[in-house]
Enzyme design. Structure first.
Site, PDB file in Angstrom:
ATOM      1  CB  THR A   1       6.469   7.060  -8.940  1.00 51.84           C
ATOM      2  OG1 THR A   1       5.315   7.304  -8.155  1.00 51.84           O
ATOM      3  CG2 THR A   1       7.160   8.370  -9.293  1.00 51.84           C
TER       4      THR A   1
ATOM      5  CE  LYS B   1       8.002   6.628  -5.340  1.00 48.54           C
ATOM      6  NZ  LYS B   1       7.007   6.870  -4.261  1.00 48.54           N
TER       7      LYS B   1
ATOM      8  CD  GLU C   1       8.668  10.801  -6.139  1.00 50.79           C
ATOM      9  OE1 GLU C   1       7.955  11.317  -7.012  1.00 50.79           O
ATOM     10  OE2 GLU C   1       8.213  10.115  -5.214  1.00 50.79           O
TER      11      GLU C   1
ATOM     12  CG  ASP D   1       2.585   4.856   0.198  1.00 49.07           C
ATOM     13  OD1 ASP D   1       3.590   5.578   0.095  1.00 49.07           O
ATOM     14  OD2 ASP D   1       1.561   5.004  -0.502  1.00 49.07           O
TER      15      ASP D   1
ATOM     16  CG  PHE E   1      -0.121   6.262  -8.365  1.00 51.57           C
ATOM     17  CD1 PHE E   1       0.978   5.470  -8.129  1.00 51.57           C
ATOM     18  CD2 PHE E   1      -0.047   7.597  -8.026  1.00 51.57           C
ATOM     19  CE1 PHE E   1       2.135   5.994  -7.561  1.00 51.57           C
ATOM     20  CE2 PHE E   1       1.098   8.139  -7.461  1.00 51.57           C
ATOM     21  CZ  PHE E   1       2.193   7.330  -7.226  1.00 51.57           C
TER      22      PHE E   1
END
Length: 316
Positions: A149, A125, A89, A16, A171
């Protein structure tokens, strides 16, 4: 054997970060980025030349298009390191715009393909709003794989699976943050550790739901605050982990046991969640944590996109 190597026996480890050196050090299978990570990376001396080069090559393009070229430049460099996939993303300001999200995703994939990168090595994403999930449904039919996400609830996860999304990123840490802040002085850390962590419980419930009903969508736990949260989810399909926590796992000895098991999930008693639009919107609205964290995440990513635009304008 260190905990990182043991974890890799149960779960695919994803980096990440936008830091190539960190990826090379920890040997993840995949890598995931977001606007905040890219913004941080291009402000470092090691990566500033990439920003300068991309802006120079596309100086006459619109700023939004230059950002996409920058994202793809990072993605291509990442794919030279990791053997699997990279997540790129879509601008968070398109989170409530299905058509805009689809168009931006197709542009990103076209840019990757122009660089010789096959689309099966890229995950787009998208925020797990109703509109984002509908965009993913369209994109997946075109073989453009999506990573959903800003996901904080079971109804978001269920809707993503029904839409055929390739992967979701619930998350963990941000869920933990919300409940800890909400509890205030009444929060007792020891009572919310391991499998009792609210973020861990959420991801474990999503994992059981997917495996019980046979959904192919992959579950990738994200946004961790501690190695304890990570180890409590050993066995999850994938876990995306920051370099700091990867280093803690790499330098710590100790046994890592599988905590999530598909066989157990298939045997569990699980109720199916309704995913039509009205049911989705009501369930999400009824979950204060999920509603607040989704909105907060979109605002934060959008703000960092604006900051990235500022850096590009300054570099023109």
């Amino acid at each position: 054997m260190n905990q990182l190597d043991q974890l890799k026996r149960h779960t695919i480890v994803v980096a990440d970060t936008g830091d190539f050196q960190a990826m090379d050090a920890y040997k993840p299978q995949d890598a995931t980025t977001n606007p905040s990570l890219i913004l941080g990376a291009v402000q470092k001396d090691a990566y500033r030349p990439m920003l300068t080069r991309v802006v120079s090559e596309h100086r006459t393009d619109a700023t939004a298009e230059i950002i996409d070229h920058l994202l793809v430049a990072f993605g291509r460099a990442i794919l030279d390191i990791v053997p699997g996939r990279v997540s790129t993303e879509v601008d968070a300001r398109l989170s409530f715009d299905t058509a805009g999200t689809v168009a931006r995703a197709r542009r990103l994939i076209a840019m990757y393909e122009a660089q010789g990168i096959e689309r099966d090595r890229v995950l787009i994403k998208i925020a797990s709003t109703w509109e984002g999930i509908r965009a993913a449904e369209i994109l997946e039919r075109d073989k453009i794989r999506c990573n959903m996400t800003l996901l904080f609830s079971l109804v978001q996860a269920a809707a993503c699976a029904e839409a055929g999304a390739r992967l979701i990123s619930p998350f963990v840490g941000r869920i933990y943050d919300w409940y800890k802040k909400s509890a205030g002085a009444n929060w007792i850390e020891a009572d919310h550790a391991g499998e009792n962590d609210p973020g861990v419980r959420s991801v474990a419930a999503i994992y059981r739901y997917y495996k019980h009903f046979g959904h192919d969508t992959e579950v990738m736990g994200a946004s961790f605050r501690s190695t304890g949260q990570i180890l409590a989810l050993a066995g999850c399909d994938l876990l995306t982990i920051s370099p700091a926590l990867l280093e803690q796992l790499r330098t710590t000895q100790g046994d890592v046991h599988r905590q999530l098991d598909a066989k157990d999930a298939r045997a569990a008693s699980v109720e199916r969640v309704k995913t039509d639009e009205s049911s989705f919107r009501f369930a999400l609205n009824d979950d204060a944590m999920a509603t607040e964290k989704l909105a907060e995440g979109i605002r934060a990513f959008a703000a960092d996109a604006v900051k990235l635009e500022g850096l590009i304008e300054a570099a023109r």
